[in-house]
Write an enzyme that holds these catalytic residues in place. Structure first.
Site, PDB file in Angstrom:
ATOM      1  N   HIS A  75       0.817  -1.215   0.000  1.00  0.00           N
ATOM      2  CA  HIS A  75       0.000   0.000   0.000  1.00  0.00           C
ATOM      3  C   HIS A  75       0.857   1.274   0.000  1.00  0.00           C
ATOM      4  O   HIS A  75       1.921   1.336   0.604  1.00  0.00           O
ATOM      5  CB  HIS A  75      -0.927   0.015   1.231  1.00  0.00           C
ATOM      6  CG  HIS A  75      -0.162   0.027   2.519  1.00  0.00           C
ATOM      7  ND1 HIS A  75       0.251   1.182   3.127  1.00  0.00           N
ATOM      8  CD2 HIS A  75       0.305  -0.985   3.278  1.00  0.00           C
ATOM      9  CE1 HIS A  75       0.918   0.891   4.222  1.00  0.00           C
ATOM     10  NE2 HIS A  75       0.972  -0.423   4.338  1.00  0.00           N
TER      11      HIS A  75
ATOM     12  N   HIS B 258      11.744  -1.292 -13.233  1.00  0.00           N
ATOM     13  CA  HIS B 258      11.498  -2.733 -13.384  1.00  0.00           C
ATOM     14  C   HIS B 258      11.672  -3.358 -12.014  1.00  0.00           C
ATOM     15  O   HIS B 258      12.769  -3.321 -11.441  1.00  0.00           O
ATOM     16  CB  HIS B 258      12.497  -3.349 -14.378  1.00  0.00           C
ATOM     17  CG  HIS B 258      12.421  -4.843 -14.463  1.00  0.00           C
ATOM     18  ND1 HIS B 258      13.362  -5.595 -15.112  1.00  0.00           N
ATOM     19  CD2 HIS B 258      11.510  -5.735 -13.997  1.00  0.00           C
ATOM     20  CE1 HIS B 258      13.037  -6.879 -15.044  1.00  0.00           C
ATOM     21  NE2 HIS B 258      11.926  -6.988 -14.358  1.00  0.00           N
TER      22      HIS B 258
HETATM   23  C1  ACO Z   1      12.406 -12.534 -15.768  1.00  0.00           C
HETATM   24  C2  ACO Z   1      13.790 -12.021 -15.344  1.00  0.00           C
HETATM   25  O1  ACO Z   1      14.755 -12.700 -15.501  1.00  0.00           O
HETATM   26  S1  ACO Z   1      13.897 -10.464 -14.677  1.00  0.00           S
HETATM   27  C3  ACO Z   1      15.615 -10.149 -14.373  1.00  0.00           C
HETATM   28  C4  ACO Z   1      15.938 -10.144 -12.908  1.00  0.00           C
HETATM   29  N1  ACO Z   1      17.356  -9.841 -12.783  1.00  0.00           N
HETATM   30  C5  ACO Z   1      17.961  -9.795 -11.601  1.00  0.00           C
HETATM   31  O2  ACO Z   1      17.381 -10.007 -10.554  1.00  0.00           O
HETATM   32  C6  ACO Z   1      19.445  -9.465 -11.668  1.00  0.00           C
HETATM   33  C7  ACO Z   1      19.854  -8.484 -10.578  1.00  0.00           C
HETATM   34  N2  ACO Z   1      21.271  -8.198 -10.723  1.00  0.00           N
HETATM   35  C8  ACO Z   1      22.201  -8.433  -9.764  1.00  0.00           C
HETATM   36  O3  ACO Z   1      21.893  -8.907  -8.654  1.00  0.00           O
HETATM   37  C9  ACO Z   1      23.631  -8.078 -10.152  1.00  0.00           C
HETATM   38  O4  ACO Z   1      24.517  -8.958  -9.465  1.00  0.00           O
HETATM   39  C10 ACO Z   1      23.969  -6.595  -9.838  1.00  0.00           C
HETATM   40  C11 ACO Z   1      23.304  -5.730 -10.930  1.00  0.00           C
HETATM   41  C12 ACO Z   1      23.493  -6.151  -8.481  1.00  0.00           C
HETATM   42  C13 ACO Z   1      25.488  -6.349  -9.852  1.00  0.00           C
HETATM   43  O5  ACO Z   1      25.998  -6.681 -11.094  1.00  0.00           O
HETATM   44  P1  ACO Z   1      27.493  -6.144 -11.458  1.00  0.00           P
HETATM   45  O6  ACO Z   1      27.472  -4.650 -11.485  1.00  0.00           O
HETATM   46  O7  ACO Z   1      27.890  -6.862 -12.705  1.00  0.00           O
HETATM   47  O8  ACO Z   1      28.369  -6.536 -10.198  1.00  0.00           O
HETATM   48  P2  ACO Z   1      29.396  -7.753 -10.007  1.00  0.00           P
HETATM   49  O9  ACO Z   1      28.803  -9.043 -10.489  1.00  0.00           O
HETATM   50  O10 ACO Z   1      30.708  -7.307 -10.572  1.00  0.00           O
HETATM   51  O11 ACO Z   1      29.494  -7.850  -8.430  1.00  0.00           O
HETATM   52  C14 ACO Z   1      30.100  -6.825  -7.659  1.00  0.00           C
HETATM   53  C15 ACO Z   1      30.138  -7.281  -6.219  1.00  0.00           C
HETATM   54  O12 ACO Z   1      28.809  -7.340  -5.690  1.00  0.00           O
HETATM   55  C16 ACO Z   1      28.500  -8.673  -5.243  1.00  0.00           C
HETATM   56  N3  ACO Z   1      27.106  -8.932  -5.652  1.00  0.00           N
HETATM   57  C17 ACO Z   1      26.593  -8.833  -6.899  1.00  0.00           C
HETATM   58  N4  ACO Z   1      25.279  -9.087  -6.889  1.00  0.00           N
HETATM   59  C18 ACO Z   1      24.965  -9.372  -5.606  1.00  0.00           C
HETATM   60  C19 ACO Z   1      23.742  -9.708  -4.987  1.00  0.00           C
HETATM   61  N5  ACO Z   1      22.612  -9.797  -5.685  1.00  0.00           N
HETATM   62  N6  ACO Z   1      23.759  -9.916  -3.639  1.00  0.00           N
HETATM   63  C20 ACO Z   1      24.916  -9.812  -2.931  1.00  0.00           C
HETATM   64  N7  ACO Z   1      26.115  -9.484  -3.489  1.00  0.00           N
HETATM   65  C21 ACO Z   1      26.134  -9.272  -4.800  1.00  0.00           C
HETATM   66  C22 ACO Z   1      29.499  -9.570  -5.972  1.00  0.00           C
HETATM   67  O13 ACO Z   1      29.712 -10.760  -5.254  1.00  0.00           O
HETATM   68  C23 ACO Z   1      30.722  -8.685  -6.015  1.00  0.00           C
HETATM   69  O14 ACO Z   1      31.313  -8.682  -4.742  1.00  0.00           O
HETATM   70  P3  ACO Z   1      32.945  -8.531  -4.558  1.00  0.00           P
HETATM   71  O15 ACO Z   1      33.308  -7.188  -5.156  1.00  0.00           O
HETATM   72  O16 ACO Z   1      33.118  -8.596  -3.081  1.00  0.00           O
HETATM   73  O17 ACO Z   1      33.530  -9.668  -5.324  1.00  0.00           O
END
Ligand code: ACO
Length: 218
Positions: free
Chosen positions: A134, A143
């Protein structure tokens, strides 16, 4: 209702399912990978520039069926259509409060719940089985990914991407064009153009810099 999809990828296929779930029909899939407009079976395929002609010819509504938020915004700006030209697509198995508002071009996937007085902007993707509680405000071109939990009174800025299964606790704000990692739990406000990850979520990138691991809060 007749619907024209801009985009012809996996996300567009999911939106096509949403459209047909309501008894509506996808009459065109436009993508710049096609050079000329042609009809195959019951559906037109062609470049996105065909959209104006098809709207006139078919009295159809448009959805920009592209997952990347910035690309959706760029295409909306390029097409320069009026709000009336866009459809709001709600899967028949989504639950949307009568007091919630959804903008034009927004899509609501199966299993989504949008609760009372939530305001969702234009060209937003509310993905499979998420909850918008809410009084939330969700900005244009955001998104919210599958399974996310956006609790009461949260402000989500324009262009924000919230990853799958993330949670935002009540009344927090996520600044425009920020990204929240999958599975993260946001317990503080997040500034614009940042990436925040983890439980609790900590900022790892800002608009102009990457915050080193050593500098992150434990
Ligand atoms: C229908 C569908 O499919 S809809 C699509 C849904 N998509 C998603 O949910 C994807 C969401 N994206 C993520 O979670 C990605 O990991 C992002 C965007 C947060 C980060 O991506 P990038 O910028 O490429 O970061 P990268 O992979 O280099 O990670 C950087 C650091 O963050 C950490 N990290 C990345 N994602 C996460 C996460 N979700 N949770 C915790 N830590 C994370 C990595 O382990 C890394 O840590 P380190 O520096 O200590 O090694």
């Amino acid at each position: 209702m007749k619907v024209i999809l801009i985009g012809d990828s996996g996300h567009a296929r999911v939106i096509a399912d949403n459209v047909t779930s309501n008894g509506d029909t996808v009459i065109a899939r436009l993508d710049d990978k096609y050079s000329e407009l042609e009809k195959r079976g019951e559906c037109f395929y062609g470049p996105s520039s065909s959209v104006h002609e098809l709207i006139r010819q078919e009295q159809a509504k448009v959805v920009i069926a592209i997952g990347a938020n910035a690309v959706r915004q760029k295409i909306a700006s390029k097409l320069n259509l009026s709000e009336d030209n866009y459809a709001t697509i709600i899967h028949k198995e989504a639950i949307v409060s009568p007091s919630a508002e959804l903008g034009p071009g927004t899509v609501v996937m199966p299993g989504v719940i949008v609760n009372a007085a939530a305001k969702v902007g234009s060209h937003v993707i509310l993905n499979t089985r998420l909850v918008i509680e809410h009084d939330c405000v969700i900005g244009d071109y955001a998104h919210v990914s599958p399974g996310a939990m956006i609790t009461g009174g949260v402000l989500v800025g324009d262009g924000v991407h919230i990853g799958a299964g993330a949670t935002v606790i009540p009344t927090k704000s996520i600044g425009a064009w920020s990204t929240i990692g999958a599975g993260s739990v946001v317990i503080d406000d997040i500034e614009e153009h940042s990436t925040a990850v983890g439980v609790p979520a900590r900022i790892i990138k800002t608009a102009d810099q990457t915050v080193s691991t050593a500098n992150r809060k434990a």
